[in-house]
Scaffold this motif. Structure first.
Motif, PDB file in Angstrom:
ATOM      1  N   ILE A  76     -40.408   0.280  76.387  1.00  0.00           N
ATOM      2  CA  ILE A  76     -41.728   0.146  75.635  1.00  0.00           C
ATOM      3  C   ILE A  76     -41.853  -0.249  75.138  1.00  0.00           C
ATOM      4  CG2 ILE A  76     -42.653   2.359  74.765  1.00  0.00           C
ATOM      5  CD1 ILE A  76     -41.972   3.946  76.729  1.00  0.00           C
ATOM      6  N   VAL A 101     -43.062   8.675  78.999  1.00  0.00           N
ATOM      7  CA  VAL A 101     -41.238   8.784  78.592  1.00  0.00           C
ATOM      8  C   VAL A 101     -41.432   9.522  76.793  1.00  0.00           C
ATOM      9  CG1 VAL A 101     -40.298   7.586  76.179  1.00  0.00           C
ATOM     10  CG2 VAL A 101     -41.244   6.407  78.386  1.00  0.00           C
ATOM     11  N   LEU A 112     -41.441   6.568  71.344  1.00  0.00           N
ATOM     12  CA  LEU A 112     -42.761   6.871  70.649  1.00  0.00           C
ATOM     13  C   LEU A 112     -43.308   6.681  69.790  1.00  0.00           C
ATOM     14  CD1 LEU A 112     -44.317   9.941  71.849  1.00  0.00           C
ATOM     15  CD2 LEU A 112     -42.951  10.977  70.666  1.00  0.00           C
ATOM     16  N   PHE A 171     -35.128  15.906  75.913  1.00  0.00           N
ATOM     17  CA  PHE A 171     -33.623  15.607  74.930  1.00  0.00           C
ATOM     18  C   PHE A 171     -34.011  16.332  73.779  1.00  0.00           C
ATOM     19  CE2 PHE A 171     -32.057  13.714  78.690  1.00  0.00           C
ATOM     20  CZ  PHE A 171     -33.286  12.310  78.816  1.00  0.00           C
ATOM     21  N   PHE A 172     -34.896  16.177  72.865  1.00  0.00           N
ATOM     22  CA  PHE A 172     -34.939  16.127  71.603  1.00  0.00           C
ATOM     23  C   PHE A 172     -34.712  18.222  71.485  1.00  0.00           C
ATOM     24  CE2 PHE A 172     -36.156  16.932  66.866  1.00  0.00           C
ATOM     25  CZ  PHE A 172     -36.276  17.558  67.206  1.00  0.00           C
ATOM     26  N   PHE A 195     -37.421   4.248  89.498  1.00  0.00           N
ATOM     27  CA  PHE A 195     -36.107   4.760  88.404  1.00  0.00           C
ATOM     28  C   PHE A 195     -34.594   4.449  88.993  1.00  0.00           C
ATOM     29  CE2 PHE A 195     -36.036   8.778  85.374  1.00  0.00           C
ATOM     30  CZ  PHE A 195     -34.360   9.379  86.185  1.00  0.00           C
ATOM     31  N   ARG A 236     -53.483   8.349  73.621  1.00  0.00           N
ATOM     32  CA  ARG A 236     -53.015   7.197  72.680  1.00  0.00           C
ATOM     33  C   ARG A 236     -52.624   6.619  74.490  1.00  0.00           C
ATOM     34  NH1 ARG A 236     -54.301   3.324  69.419  1.00  0.00           N
ATOM     35  NH2 ARG A 236     -52.866   2.899  68.929  1.00  0.00           N
ATOM     36  N   ILE A 237     -51.560   7.452  74.975  1.00  0.00           N
ATOM     37  CA  ILE A 237     -51.153   6.935  76.149  1.00  0.00           C
ATOM     38  C   ILE A 237     -50.750   7.585  77.225  1.00  0.00           C
ATOM     39  CG2 ILE A 237     -48.099   6.668  76.079  1.00  0.00           C
ATOM     40  CD1 ILE A 237     -47.732   7.266  73.735  1.00  0.00           C
ATOM     41  N   TRP A 286     -31.651  11.271  71.751  1.00  0.00           N
ATOM     42  CA  TRP A 286     -32.715  11.293  71.624  1.00  0.00           C
ATOM     43  C   TRP A 286     -33.812  10.314  70.885  1.00  0.00           C
ATOM     44  CZ3 TRP A 286     -34.499  12.242  66.854  1.00  0.00           C
ATOM     45  CH2 TRP A 286     -33.640  12.623  66.318  1.00  0.00           C
ATOM     46  N   TYR A 316     -45.465   5.549  80.494  1.00  0.00           N
ATOM     47  CA  TYR A 316     -45.388   5.748  79.124  1.00  0.00           C
ATOM     48  C   TYR A 316     -45.673   6.784  78.602  1.00  0.00           C
ATOM     49  CZ  TYR A 316     -46.831   0.681  78.967  1.00  0.00           C
ATOM     50  OH  TYR A 316     -46.753  -0.297  79.436  1.00  0.00           O
ATOM     51  N   LEU A 355     -32.285   6.131  82.177  1.00  0.00           N
ATOM     52  CA  LEU A 355     -32.645   6.578  81.487  1.00  0.00           C
ATOM     53  C   LEU A 355     -33.107   6.082  79.612  1.00  0.00           C
ATOM     54  CD1 LEU A 355     -31.523  10.169  82.103  1.00  0.00           C
ATOM     55  CD2 LEU A 355     -33.856   8.771  82.493  1.00  0.00           C
ATOM     56  N   VAL A 400     -28.072  16.035  60.254  1.00  0.00           N
ATOM     57  CA  VAL A 400     -28.760  17.065  61.218  1.00  0.00           C
ATOM     58  C   VAL A 400     -27.841  17.540  62.068  1.00  0.00           C
ATOM     59  CG1 VAL A 400     -31.309  16.398  61.108  1.00  0.00           C
ATOM     60  CG2 VAL A 400     -29.904  14.978  62.036  1.00  0.00           C
ATOM     61  N   GLY A 401     -26.460  17.250  62.017  1.00  0.00           N
ATOM     62  CA  GLY A 401     -25.988  18.081  62.536  1.00  0.00           C
ATOM     63  C   GLY A 401     -24.741  16.644  63.931  1.00  0.00           C
ATOM     64  N   GLY A 402     -25.278  15.636  64.131  1.00  0.00           N
ATOM     65  CA  GLY A 402     -24.919  14.314  64.617  1.00  0.00           C
ATOM     66  C   GLY A 402     -25.448  14.342  66.355  1.00  0.00           C
ATOM     67  N   ALA A 403     -24.544  14.087  66.694  1.00  0.00           N
ATOM     68  CA  ALA A 403     -24.727  13.424  68.272  1.00  0.00           C
ATOM     69  C   ALA A 403     -26.752  13.033  68.462  1.00  0.00           C
ATOM     70  CB  ALA A 403     -24.956  14.161  69.150  1.00  0.00           C
ATOM     71  N   ILE A 404     -27.441  12.576  67.812  1.00  0.00           N
ATOM     72  CA  ILE A 404     -28.750  12.363  67.636  1.00  0.00           C
ATOM     73  C   ILE A 404     -29.264  10.930  68.846  1.00  0.00           C
ATOM     74  CG2 ILE A 404     -29.441  13.377  65.440  1.00  0.00           C
ATOM     75  CD1 ILE A 404     -30.065  10.748  63.992  1.00  0.00           C
ATOM     76  N   TRP A 453     -31.298  18.958  72.622  1.00  0.00           N
ATOM     77  CA  TRP A 453     -30.539  18.969  70.987  1.00  0.00           C
ATOM     78  C   TRP A 453     -30.586  20.111  70.158  1.00  0.00           C
ATOM     79  CZ3 TRP A 453     -31.481  17.618  66.255  1.00  0.00           C
ATOM     80  CH2 TRP A 453     -31.112  16.968  65.152  1.00  0.00           C
ATOM     81  N   ALA A 496     -39.237  12.315  75.826  1.00  0.00           N
ATOM     82  CA  ALA A 496     -38.239  12.283  74.501  1.00  0.00           C
ATOM     83  C   ALA A 496     -38.335  14.172  74.317  1.00  0.00           C
ATOM     84  CB  ALA A 496     -39.630  11.666  73.492  1.00  0.00           C
ATOM     85  N   LEU A 513     -45.071   3.436  70.751  1.00  0.00           N
ATOM     86  CA  LEU A 513     -46.258   3.488  71.634  1.00  0.00           C
ATOM     87  C   LEU A 513     -47.143   4.405  70.866  1.00  0.00           C
ATOM     88  CD1 LEU A 513     -45.107   4.959  75.021  1.00  0.00           C
ATOM     89  CD2 LEU A 513     -45.947   3.051  74.431  1.00  0.00           C
ATOM     90  N   LEU A 514     -46.811   5.267  69.329  1.00  0.00           N
ATOM     91  CA  LEU A 514     -48.284   5.361  69.007  1.00  0.00           C
ATOM     92  C   LEU A 514     -49.663   4.209  68.531  1.00  0.00           C
ATOM     93  CD1 LEU A 514     -47.263   9.263  67.904  1.00  0.00           C
ATOM     94  CD2 LEU A 514     -48.426   8.616  69.889  1.00  0.00           C
ATOM     95  N   TYR A 524     -35.942   7.525  72.107  1.00  0.00           N
ATOM     96  CA  TYR A 524     -37.181   8.353  73.035  1.00  0.00           C
ATOM     97  C   TYR A 524     -38.336   8.352  71.514  1.00  0.00           C
ATOM     98  CZ  TYR A 524     -34.998   8.266  77.110  1.00  0.00           C
ATOM     99  OH  TYR A 524     -34.694   8.486  78.471  1.00  0.00           O
ATOM    100  N   MET A 525     -37.316   8.636  70.506  1.00  0.00           N
ATOM    101  CA  MET A 525     -38.948   9.359  69.617  1.00  0.00           C
ATOM    102  C   MET A 525     -38.744   8.240  68.810  1.00  0.00           C
ATOM    103  SD  MET A 525     -39.475  11.896  69.242  1.00  0.00           S
ATOM    104  CE  MET A 525     -39.068  13.924  69.029  1.00  0.00           C
ATOM    105  N   LEU A 580     -35.223   3.140  79.219  1.00  0.00           N
ATOM    106  CA  LEU A 580     -36.650   3.433  79.317  1.00  0.00           C
ATOM    107  C   LEU A 580     -37.917   3.256  77.924  1.00  0.00           C
ATOM    108  CD1 LEU A 580     -37.081   6.547  81.295  1.00  0.00           C
ATOM    109  CD2 LEU A 580     -38.982   4.491  81.343  1.00  0.00           C
ATOM    110  N   LYS A 590     -27.641  22.075  68.834  1.00  0.00           N
ATOM    111  CA  LYS A 590     -27.211  22.056  66.797  1.00  0.00           C
ATOM    112  C   LYS A 590     -27.867  23.822  66.541  1.00  0.00           C
ATOM    113  CE  LYS A 590     -25.416  18.976  67.149  1.00  0.00           C
ATOM    114  NZ  LYS A 590     -23.659  18.488  67.084  1.00  0.00           N
TER     115      LYS A 590
END
Lengths: 309, 267, 358
Positions: free
Chosen positions: A244, C135, A290, C142-143, A39, C127-128, A283, C132, A237, A276-280, C146, C139, A293-294, A286-287, A240, C150
């Protein structure tokens, strides 16, 4: 849709992606060779950049102690030396005592390490933003601007080339050399590696030193771009999701993953952001990871996990 | 007639039947066209040289691996593949070659997990504990104590299993399987790494379980003496294929089996 | 000699499975509770409540939550801060929409909302695994932060971006808002924490707790013996998030009174609670209290020592505090990975023999 604009966005994303990859590379190295998810990699980059700045700046400790600052090439070498010392200290004080602990314990130890390095860096060098100028070209590439109308920063081109070189060198190192083989053995099984006479400690110092130098390169690139500041450690961060996508043990994966995340982020910000207002950018990576990963838990290049009973 | 009684009548006393099971991992073929039957209440042994596919066979039976081809018929119901918790809930329990105990828990807790599928009380009752949840816990605790008595492990009840010696861990693992009151017990090398005394104890436990509770037993074992002594029926695997099937005496005299064990080179 | 069990025989399983089988432990706990309820209120003031007691109680609750997920069920989560935010914002929306709603109900509902969100973000755990999963929780971290920044609906279209807790009463006594008495705030939090610590202990002792630990120790084996990973993991996420949500509700509602998403619930919060459960002891209930106490008191002591005692600058002291925390984490992981809870256990074992050596 403006094709030129799109090209610029994509290229810019690729460049940012390369920067992410540089940090992710350090992760991959350490994970490949010691099974530790470090880390503290981002903080290492920050620390390296801070040390480099110190060698170059008149107000740094080095100048205050010795009365002169180092020219850029020497400063870089000196900083690399500092990172080797840091690696040695980490092995001696932390890693040695945690041999064969589970992954989660090691991971948490690196979180602790990140805090220690961050605090120490702040104490030694101060936490204000420092500009880092080591002579890397600045501003937009005139050639590309004139010929194609594209606005691409020269710095990012340099970063891309450096990353490519670094990856090639590391790939050769891992595959062809004796030490590289030993590193891979250690990553697989600490105890087995010990029993064939591989010195775990030496290997770990080497790996962390190399990761430290990779961190230095990353620190130089990021620091030149936006100055040396605390937010550099947060880049880790971002690494990561890159890992993945690319798999935790793959050097090419780190690059590809970085590129995908870099481009994905930029595109999302430009095209989805306004709704959606910006600054995405905070995150989105990560999404994306994610979602990935699924469908593919081991990443693009990672090794498929076969459960054994 | 109830459905289960109808099923058993259908089965003619055959508890488990596998037909033409083929299993491969990538390029490696672990099992090829293996078929055999295990009768209700018998002790069956699966033997064979290392790498013959014995553990894989057990894993297929309880649903951990899914065969590419073949049929598994358990208690009269045929299926292409099992699912692990289906197997557990239908009365199949097992032990593992490399001991799959929950190292962070005590012996008592480990064996209690064997009864988890039978415990019904939901989260809210658990939070309260007093009342239905406690009653259920105590009822199961009694059963578990009976298993502990049976296996003579009272003295290590509260010890975290990670600290127990290998032989005792194997016994606790058996306890966890027994606590589920299984109809069929799959034992993967239950005597591995044990000395003569421990093997005698383990054999005694296995025989007792079979005789007292009528549990059908399928075991993988390398110790030929044990196999010949306690099993009713022996299946021999080699390189993923079945090369012998019969009583211990029949199998002992089988030329192919002898060759396989002595290592006659295969072309 | 004081701590002997001689003569204490258990003649029923109930007695054997009690939380504190040894009589001395029971007395010790009752004494601690009595002091907490009757003696402490006599000596507290605003400072003690704001600087020590409330953060201690609130973070103990959050640590209880995270420990259930990470310590008992083995699912690493770095999203604790964001889940506390969910609890806080749920509380805010509830009290502004239904000002007469009983405060206890508000806290419980906030927990329930957070539990639902927790289950949603916990779905990937099927699944994870391992890092992982961390992570996935990042998500969420951070989400969600935000989202709270917002989407103006969350802070009731307030220009400042901050949410403030209005004054609320429980049984006629003011518990939140400016002017609430320290004793009232303290006892309210204490009550919730004590009740839910008991609930947590009950759950981990029973079927559900064993399922969690089985998944943690060897999830493949757990599945094979019939434990359903889906139910076990999601229930861990649900219960854990419930606790963390309640903690967030108290954090905002009773302790701070006002909050901004990034500052109050950022990733540093997630790390803080994680450190608490590591230092306190993974897989322990009482350990959470040790860990919370340690990490609340330590910065205070350091600050008093360095800023007041040695006249250092606040900024420098903050840096040293960061180094100290990191060092402590590493120290504990090396020396006693099972945390203060284990040290406490060892101390008790030694006490049982005292004054004899063995």
């Amino acid at each position: 849709m403006d094709l030129l604009f799109l090209t610029e966005v994509v290229l810019s994303g690729l460049m940012t992606g390369v920067m992410y990859s540089l940090v992710a590379l350090g992760f991959v190295l350490i994970f490949k060779a010691s099974g530790i998810f470090n880390f503290a990699q981002g903080v290492l980059a920050l620390f390296a950049a801070l040390a480099l700045y110190d060698f170059l700046a008149p107000e740094g400790w080095f100048n205050q102690l010795f009365g002169f600052t180092l020219p850029v090439p020497l400063a870089i070498i000196a900083t690399a030396g500092v990172m080797v010392v840091v690696a040695w200290l980490i092995e001696r004080l932390v890693l040695r005592h945690l041999v064969n602990q589970e992954g989660i314990i090691l991971f948490m130890a690196t979180i602790g390490l990140a805090y220690v390095l961050e605090g120490t860096g702040d104490l030694l060098f101060g936490s204000d933003v420092k500009p880092l100028d080591i002579g890397l070209p600045r501003g937009a590439s005139d050639q590309l601007l004139d010929q194609y109308g594209l606005y691409i920063e020269k710095l990012e081109i340099v970063a891309a080339v450096t990353a490519a070189l670094l990856v090639t060198v590391l790939a050769i190192f891992f595959q062809k050399t004796r030490i590289g083989r030993a590193l891979r053995a250690v990553a697989d099984d600490h105890q087995a590696a010990l029993s064939v006479g591989i010195s775990l400690r030496t290997i770990w110092v080497i790996v962390w030193a190399v990761a430290g130098i990779v961190a230095l390169v990353a620190g130089i690139m990021w620091g030149s771009k936006s100055g040396v500041q605390f937010s550099l450690s947060l880049i880790a961060l971002k690494a990561l999701p890159v890992l993945i996508l690319g798999g935790f043990t793959s050097v090419p994966g780190a690059i590809v993953g970085g590129l995908i995340i870099g481009v994905g982020e930029k595109l999302a910000e430009i095209y989805i952001g306004p709704f959606v207002g910006g600054a995405i950018e905070n995150w989105f990576a990560y999404m994306l990871a994610l979602a990935f990963l699924l469908f593919r838990p081991q990443g693009l290049f990672g090794e498929k996990i076969i459960e054994r009973v | 007639m109830s459905e289960s009684a109808r099923n058993l009548a259908k089965t003619n006393g055959v508890m488990l039947s596998v037909e033409q099971i083929s299993l491969s991992f990538g390029g490696v073929q672990a099992l090829k066209d293996v078929s055999f039957e295990i009768r209700e209440g018998e002790i069956g042994a699966i033997i064979g040289p290392n790498g013959a596919g014995k553990s894989s066979m057990l894993n297929v039976i309880n649903g951990f691996y899914h065969p590419q081809k073949g049929l598994i018929t358990y208690r009269g119901v045929a299926r292409k593949q099992m699912r692990p918790h289906e197997a557990a809930r239908q009365g199949i329990a097992r032990t593992f070659q490399n001991i799959a105990l929950f190292k962070g828990m005590s012996t008592l807790d480990n064996i209690m997990t064997g009864r988890n599928t039978m415990m019904r009380r939901g989260l809210l009752w658990q939070a309260l504990r007093a009342g239905p949840a406690l009653k259920e816990e105590l009822a199961h605790r009694e059963k578990v104590e009976q298993v502990i008595d049976f296996l003579e492990i009272q003295h290590i009840r509260k010890t975290p299993v990670g600290r127990l010696p290998y032989g005792l861990q194997k016994r606790v693992e058996l306890g966890r399987a027994l606590a589920a009151e299984p109809t069929m017990l799959l034992l993967d090398e239950p005597m591995a790494g044990m000395n003569v005394e421990e093997k005698e104890d383990m054999s005694r436990f296995i025989l007792d379980v079979n005789q007292e509770f009528g549990t059908t037993i399928v075991l993988i074992e390398h110790d030929m003496g044990v196999v010949m002594d306690i099993s009713d029926h022996v299946v021999v695997l080699d390189y993923g294929r079945k090369i012998g099937d019969g009583t211990p005496a029949e199998v002992r005299g089988n030329r192919d089996v002898i060759d396989a064990y002595l290592g006659v080179s295969h072309d | 000699m004081l701590y002997r069990e001689t003569g204490q025989f258990k003649s029923s399983y109930t007695a054997d499975q009690a939380i504190f089988p040894i009589a001395q432990d029971r007395w010790g706990l009752l004494a601690t509770l009595a002091i907490a309820v009757f003696v402490v209120p006599l000596v507290i003031d605003d400072y003690l409540v704001n600087a020590v007691l409330l953060p201690f109680l609130i973070f103990s609750l959050a640590a209880l939550g995270l420990n259930i997920l990470t310590g008992y069920c083995g699912q690493l989560s770095l999203g604790t801060g964001a889940f506390m935010a969910v609890g806080a914002y749920a509380t805010y929306k509830l009290v502004t929409a239904f000002p007469d709603l009983n405060l206890i109900i508000v806290v419980l509902l906030s927990g329930a909302v957070t539990a639902a969100v927790g289950v949603l973000f916990g779905l990937p755990s099927l699944r994870i695994k391992g890092f992982y999963l961390a992570v996935a929780t990042l998500a969420a971290q951070f989400f969600l932060i935000w989202l709270f920044y917002k989407v103006p609906w969350f802070n009731n279209y307030n220009m400042t971006g901050q949410i403030t807790m209005p004054t609320e009463y429980l049984f006629g006594i003011q518990v939140t808002g400016p002017g609430a008495a320290p004793t009232a705030r303290y006892l309210f939090c204490l009550g919730i924490v004590v009740v839910f610590a008991l609930v947590a202990k009950n759950i981990v002792r029973g079927r559900v707790g064993r399922e969690w630990m089985a998944i943690r120790d060897m999830d493949i084996a757990a599945e094979i013996i019939g434990i359903k990973p889906l139910q076990a993991k999601l229930s861990a996420f649900a219960v854990s998030s419930f606790y963390v949500g309640m903690a967030g509700s108290l954090y905002f509602g009773v302790w701070l009174g006002a909050a901004e998403p990034g500052e109050a619930f950022g990733i540093d919060r997630s790390f803080l609670v994680l450190f608490m459960i590591i230092i306190g002891g993974l897989g322990s209930i009482v350990g959470n209290f040790f860990g919370a106490a340690f990490l609340i008191l330590l910065p205070l002591l350091l600050k008093n020592l360095m800023v007041d005692g040695l006249a250092m600058e606040v900024v420098t002291a903050k840096h040293i505090e960061i180094v100290a925390m990191g060092t402590l984490i590493i120290f504990f992981l090396i020396v006693e990975p099972h945390g203060l809870a284990r040290l406490w256990q060892i101390t008790k074992e030694k006490l049982r023999l005292w004054p004899f050596p063995h």
